[in-house]
Design an enzyme around this catalytic site. Structure first.
Site: not given
Length: 183
Positions: A112-113
């Protein structure tokens, strides 16, 4: 399945981690027999979130970033969420831990991030990677070849895009550990 009872995985996280991106891969690792250690900025419980806003579960870290010796671990797991990797990439020791794992060609798995930490550690150049859509420009600017796939494996580096990718992400991490530890 190979015996992973001697495998050791370090997770780096702080407040704002995406709940499923920490707890689900962690449970898959534990179910596979892996010893998992959570390191954070402090040893106070850290707060998970769902969708970067709704508070979920907390978890108490086992040690602080400053107590981490990367020689003690076979792999590094970096969960996402917006707040978690954004805070962690401002922690010099967190960034150096990522760099040490990469320098030692150990497994690094980021979802994800979390690839923001890879960018901050300057380990993306020339690598095939993925991440949450808003992180992809940062990955490209850091020299990464960015693709839109549920899991991308480039040598020791494993990246995924989002919570929906967790099953494939977890399988890839466990397979990499099996390969690493059994040759």
């Amino acid at each position: 399945m190979a015996d992973l009872s001697h495998a050791r995985v370090l997770i780096l996280a702080t407040d704002g981690f995406e709940d499923s991106e920490l707890f689900d891969p962690r449970q898959a690792l534990l179910d596979a027999g892996v010893k998992v250690t959570l390191a954070s900025i402090k040893t106070d419980p850290i707060q998970g979130v769902k969708g970067d806003k709704d508070p979920t579960r907390t978890i108490t870290p086992d040690l602080t970033l400053d107590q981490v010796d990367t020689e003690d671990y076979d792999a590094l797991l970096l969960p996402g969420g917006v707040g978690n990797p954004d805070k962690m990439r401002m922690e010099d020791r967190a960034v150096s831990i990522v760099g040490e794992f990469m320098d030692d060609d150990k497994i690094v798995a980021a979802i994800c991030h979390a690839p923001w930490l890879l960018v901050e550690a300057d380990v993306v150049d020339g690598r095939r990677v993925t991440g949450w859509p808003s992180v992809r420009t940062d990955l490209e600017n850091a020299g990464g070849e960015v693709v839109d796939e549920e899991v991308v494996i480039d040598e020791n580096l494993i990246t995924s895009r989002k919570p929906d990718d967790i099953p494939a992400f977890s399988r890839a991490l466990i397979a990499a550990l099996e390969q690493e530890l059994t040759g």
